[in-house]
Motif scaffolding. Structure first.
Motif, PDB file in Angstrom:
ATOM      1  N   MET A 127       0.851  -1.231  -0.068  1.00  0.00           N
ATOM      2  CA  MET A 127      -0.128  -0.068   0.103  1.00  0.00           C
ATOM      3  C   MET A 127       0.710   1.370  -0.017  1.00  0.00           C
ATOM      4  O   MET A 127       1.636   1.648   0.938  1.00  0.00           O
ATOM      5  CB  MET A 127      -1.027  -0.090   1.078  1.00  0.00           C
ATOM      6  N   ILE A 128       0.856   2.122  -1.095  1.00  0.00           N
ATOM      7  CA  ILE A 128       1.685   2.931  -1.043  1.00  0.00           C
ATOM      8  C   ILE A 128       0.862   4.512  -1.037  1.00  0.00           C
ATOM      9  O   ILE A 128      -0.373   4.494  -1.346  1.00  0.00           O
ATOM     10  CB  ILE A 128       2.401   3.382  -2.811  1.00  0.00           C
ATOM     11  N   GLN A 140       4.213   8.657  -3.169  1.00  0.00           N
ATOM     12  CA  GLN A 140       4.898   7.639  -3.919  1.00  0.00           C
ATOM     13  C   GLN A 140       4.106   7.248  -5.236  1.00  0.00           C
ATOM     14  O   GLN A 140       4.878   7.157  -6.262  1.00  0.00           O
ATOM     15  CB  GLN A 140       4.942   6.392  -2.950  1.00  0.00           C
ATOM     16  N   TYR A 165       6.022   7.626  -9.031  1.00  0.00           N
ATOM     17  CA  TYR A 165       6.174   6.381  -9.790  1.00  0.00           C
ATOM     18  C   TYR A 165       5.673   6.837 -11.185  1.00  0.00           C
ATOM     19  O   TYR A 165       6.372   6.485 -12.013  1.00  0.00           O
ATOM     20  CB  TYR A 165       5.408   5.320  -9.318  1.00  0.00           C
ATOM     21  N   ALA A 222      -1.069  -1.597  -6.824  1.00  0.00           N
ATOM     22  CA  ALA A 222      -0.551  -1.551  -8.027  1.00  0.00           C
ATOM     23  C   ALA A 222      -1.643  -1.178  -9.282  1.00  0.00           C
ATOM     24  O   ALA A 222      -1.142  -0.519 -10.123  1.00  0.00           O
ATOM     25  CB  ALA A 222       0.046  -2.878  -8.210  1.00  0.00           C
ATOM     26  N   GLU A 223      -2.924  -1.585  -9.043  1.00  0.00           N
ATOM     27  CA  GLU A 223      -3.767  -1.367 -10.021  1.00  0.00           C
ATOM     28  C   GLU A 223      -3.879   0.035 -10.146  1.00  0.00           C
ATOM     29  O   GLU A 223      -3.846   0.522 -11.361  1.00  0.00           O
ATOM     30  CB  GLU A 223      -5.204  -2.030  -9.362  1.00  0.00           C
ATOM     31  N   ILE A 261      -0.956   1.269 -12.421  1.00  0.00           N
ATOM     32  CA  ILE A 261      -1.141   0.900 -13.699  1.00  0.00           C
ATOM     33  C   ILE A 261      -2.370   2.139 -14.362  1.00  0.00           C
ATOM     34  O   ILE A 261      -1.886   2.606 -15.476  1.00  0.00           O
ATOM     35  CB  ILE A 261      -1.609  -0.445 -13.858  1.00  0.00           C
ATOM     36  N   LEU A 309      -0.917   5.540 -14.916  1.00  0.00           N
ATOM     37  CA  LEU A 309       0.164   5.313 -15.923  1.00  0.00           C
ATOM     38  C   LEU A 309      -0.508   5.458 -17.394  1.00  0.00           C
ATOM     39  O   LEU A 309      -0.246   6.303 -18.258  1.00  0.00           O
ATOM     40  CB  LEU A 309       1.044   4.189 -16.033  1.00  0.00           C
ATOM     41  N   LYS A 310      -1.801   4.801 -17.499  1.00  0.00           N
ATOM     42  CA  LYS A 310      -2.515   4.845 -18.719  1.00  0.00           C
ATOM     43  C   LYS A 310      -3.014   6.377 -18.863  1.00  0.00           C
ATOM     44  O   LYS A 310      -2.941   6.811 -19.931  1.00  0.00           O
ATOM     45  CB  LYS A 310      -3.393   3.962 -18.701  1.00  0.00           C
ATOM     46  N   THR A 370      -0.240   8.538 -19.898  1.00  0.00           N
ATOM     47  CA  THR A 370       0.114   8.339 -21.238  1.00  0.00           C
ATOM     48  C   THR A 370      -0.684   9.206 -22.219  1.00  0.00           C
ATOM     49  O   THR A 370      -0.455   9.617 -23.093  1.00  0.00           O
ATOM     50  CB  THR A 370       0.422   6.861 -21.613  1.00  0.00           C
ATOM     51  N   LEU A 371      -1.982   8.647 -22.003  1.00  0.00           N
ATOM     52  CA  LEU A 371      -3.062   9.351 -23.012  1.00  0.00           C
ATOM     53  C   LEU A 371      -2.937  11.084 -22.765  1.00  0.00           C
ATOM     54  O   LEU A 371      -3.134  11.642 -23.717  1.00  0.00           O
ATOM     55  CB  LEU A 371      -4.381   8.707 -22.484  1.00  0.00           C
ATOM     56  N   GLU A 379      -0.809  12.758 -22.070  1.00  0.00           N
ATOM     57  CA  GLU A 379       0.451  13.393 -22.595  1.00  0.00           C
ATOM     58  C   GLU A 379       0.232  13.555 -24.154  1.00  0.00           C
ATOM     59  O   GLU A 379       1.063  14.319 -24.717  1.00  0.00           O
ATOM     60  CB  GLU A 379       1.534  12.684 -22.248  1.00  0.00           C
ATOM     61  N   ALA A 380      -0.338  12.600 -24.692  1.00  0.00           N
ATOM     62  CA  ALA A 380      -0.547  12.457 -25.988  1.00  0.00           C
ATOM     63  C   ALA A 380      -1.742  13.709 -26.275  1.00  0.00           C
ATOM     64  O   ALA A 380      -1.846  13.719 -27.678  1.00  0.00           O
ATOM     65  CB  ALA A 380      -1.157  11.073 -26.457  1.00  0.00           C
ATOM     66  N   MET A 427      -7.114   4.447 -30.230  1.00  0.00           N
ATOM     67  CA  MET A 427      -5.628   4.818 -30.350  1.00  0.00           C
ATOM     68  C   MET A 427      -5.096   5.033 -31.956  1.00  0.00           C
ATOM     69  O   MET A 427      -4.267   5.888 -32.051  1.00  0.00           O
ATOM     70  CB  MET A 427      -5.078   3.412 -30.036  1.00  0.00           C
ATOM     71  N   THR A 481       5.845   9.733 -27.216  1.00  0.00           N
ATOM     72  CA  THR A 481       4.540   8.917 -26.808  1.00  0.00           C
ATOM     73  C   THR A 481       3.642   8.180 -27.682  1.00  0.00           C
ATOM     74  O   THR A 481       3.024   7.560 -27.550  1.00  0.00           O
ATOM     75  CB  THR A 481       3.559  10.480 -26.427  1.00  0.00           C
ATOM     76  N   LEU A 515       0.532   0.668 -25.398  1.00  0.00           N
ATOM     77  CA  LEU A 515      -0.602   0.822 -24.408  1.00  0.00           C
ATOM     78  C   LEU A 515      -1.387  -0.563 -24.008  1.00  0.00           C
ATOM     79  O   LEU A 515      -1.657  -0.923 -22.888  1.00  0.00           O
ATOM     80  CB  LEU A 515      -1.462   2.166 -24.452  1.00  0.00           C
ATOM     81  N   PHE A 538       4.740  -0.524 -17.807  1.00  0.00           N
ATOM     82  CA  PHE A 538       4.484  -0.295 -16.322  1.00  0.00           C
ATOM     83  C   PHE A 538       5.443  -0.717 -15.514  1.00  0.00           C
ATOM     84  O   PHE A 538       5.619  -0.099 -14.239  1.00  0.00           O
ATOM     85  CB  PHE A 538       3.063  -1.331 -16.087  1.00  0.00           C
ATOM     86  N   ILE A 553       5.750  -2.991  -9.326  1.00  0.00           N
ATOM     87  CA  ILE A 553       5.229  -1.809  -9.495  1.00  0.00           C
ATOM     88  C   ILE A 553       5.172  -0.980  -8.054  1.00  0.00           C
ATOM     89  O   ILE A 553       5.812   0.284  -8.028  1.00  0.00           O
ATOM     90  CB  ILE A 553       3.786  -1.880  -9.934  1.00  0.00           C
ATOM     91  N   LEU A 554       4.812  -1.768  -7.028  1.00  0.00           N
ATOM     92  CA  LEU A 554       4.788  -0.986  -5.833  1.00  0.00           C
ATOM     93  C   LEU A 554       6.263  -0.707  -5.246  1.00  0.00           C
ATOM     94  O   LEU A 554       6.328   0.138  -4.706  1.00  0.00           O
ATOM     95  CB  LEU A 554       3.939  -2.062  -4.772  1.00  0.00           C
ATOM     96  N   SER A 563       7.767   2.069  -6.743  1.00  0.00           N
ATOM     97  CA  SER A 563       7.075   3.398  -6.278  1.00  0.00           C
ATOM     98  C   SER A 563       7.735   3.745  -4.861  1.00  0.00           C
ATOM     99  O   SER A 563       7.890   4.984  -4.403  1.00  0.00           O
ATOM    100  CB  SER A 563       5.631   3.375  -6.353  1.00  0.00           C
TER     101      SER A 563
END
Lengths: 242, 242
Positions: A1-2, A6, A10, A42-43, A46, A49-50, A53-54, A56-57, A79, B96, B103, B110, B140-141, B144
């Motif tokens: 658990m972060i 953190q 990440y 961790a979910e 993830i 990050l998705k 990424t989107l 940023e695009a 995409m 990107t 993705l 990840f 991942i955890l 981070s």
DNA sequence: CTTGACATTGACCCAAGGTCAGGGTTCGAA
DNA sequence: TTCGAACCCTGACCTTGGGTCAATGTCAAG
């Protein structure tokens, strides 16, 4: 658990951005620990990050939300579309780079290519820089008032500049800028210009009825750069025609 | 003398933008006609095109203002810098694009490349998808919480995976996930793991003092995916060590 | 003289967060 | 155990580059 810090580190985003995504309903609010701190898994990482990424695009956060909820087929299609628009942006940026490079350069940024060529012709002919600038400003005004007419007129001008008599006239007009309004050469110059205007090569087909003097008037009256001699020339012209 | 609408159309911006530039002091307010309308000259048009070009390149309007007031030397230097940043943005967009393409794909988005390689090794070894996912989430955890430690530990893991005994142990742990906590094979498995931990190949130089069980605990406790058998294994391990 | 296009100012709205205020929590060191 | 640094919390306002709306004035053509 972060913790939120953190998680943000990440994913490479700020804590504020994470909370912003929560507010927009983009990222699920995690459960809190005993002191009310958000605790992520961790979910979440993830997912974040998705989102990043989107985002940023250049995908608007509203669409990011849709996309993450959509099924894989739709996502794949989206995409592909995003990739296309990204490619376009790259091309646009490259074009802008070229324009930036030319910004400190010539006139080609400010007028159409045809006009720029015409201005180059004038410079080659020996017209003063002031004269060229006056012409340029006239064309800018003209293009903004009526781009269609400007296109026709520049075509006419580029024909006229091939005529030696027109070239001679232009140069004399150019130097007349500095003359006194009482200069004895003015009436002769005005008459010569009038003769050229009457017997000049046929105008381009479908050209508008407006005469060149109107253009001259627009240019000289608008740029604020008029000279006593030119005013006098226009006056003589009006007298001759009436 | 052109109106604000003509000026805006010529430069390819909206009327609102022009007034916005006036408010920011970017573009000089022109004189008004008798009815209070703004009347522009070619100078304004040129100025506006410069502003637009710079703004399109992503230069903040504040800097545009400075640039237009600066002398040519400074402008040239600034242009070069803007061009560099433009180039960087193009490169970033390309990166990107690649990430967008990946993705919907694997894990490489990840986790670090090393961890992704390690996960591929596990898959090849025959570890269950659930097991690989658990590992991935753990990394991942870990990344981070402490990227530095994660880097050291992944290096250790990639050495360990070369050891046949470790591979065998990993596979057995993987399948033990589904066992009952009373399964008679558990004590033997725990002891075997303990033996390997004691006599395993030397750890990477400068490694942190933290032991693997801590990692296992973090992973299993945090992802919410723990199994009774694994809990029992950890318990037996603690008993053995005490 | 009306009608439609265009102009004026001013006020509010948007994304995608940043910044500041005014607190509470945790953790390591002294 | 107590202190300071480094976290975390919410909430409110600020930013950039304009868009949109409202209420009103002006211009040119039929």
């Amino acid at each position: 658990m972060i913790t939120i810090g953190q998680l943000a580190a990440y994913a490479g985003v700020t804590i504020k951005a994470v909370r912003h995504y929560h507010k927009l309903g983009l990222l699920e609010e995690p459960s809190r620990d005993s002191s009310g701190y958000r605790r992520y898994t961790a979910e979440h990482a993830i997912h974040l990050l998705k989102i990043k990424t989107l985002a940023e695009a250049g995908v608007p956060l509203g669409r990011v939300k849709e996309l993450l909820a959509a099924d894989p087929d739709q996502v794949a299609a989206a995409m592909a579309e995003i990739d296309r628009s990204l490619e376009m942006r790259v091309r646009e940026l490259r074009r802008t780079r070229q324009r930036i490079a030319r910004l400190s350069g010539g006139d080609r940024l400010f007028v159409s290519a045809e006009v720029a060529d015409y201005l180059d012709d004038l410079r080659e002919l020996g017209v003063s820089e002031r004269g060229v600038r006056l012409e340029r400003d006239g064309w800018i005004l003209l293009q903004s008032v009526s781009p269609k007419n400007a296109a026709v007129w520049i075509a006419e001008k580029r024909v006229a500049i091939g005529d030696p008599e027109f070239r001679a006239l232009y140069l004399e007009y150019d130097s007349a800028y500095d003359w006194s309004p009482d200069d004895p050469r003015l009436p002769a110059l005005a008459e010569r210009a009038q003769r050229w205007l009457v017997k000049r090569p046929d105008r381009v087909e479908g050209g508008p009825p407006l005469r060149d003097p109107a253009l001259v008037q627009l240019v000289s009256s608008s740029t604020g750069s008029r000279s006593p001699a030119w005013d006098r020339l226009a006056e003589i012209g009006r007298e001759q025609r009436s």
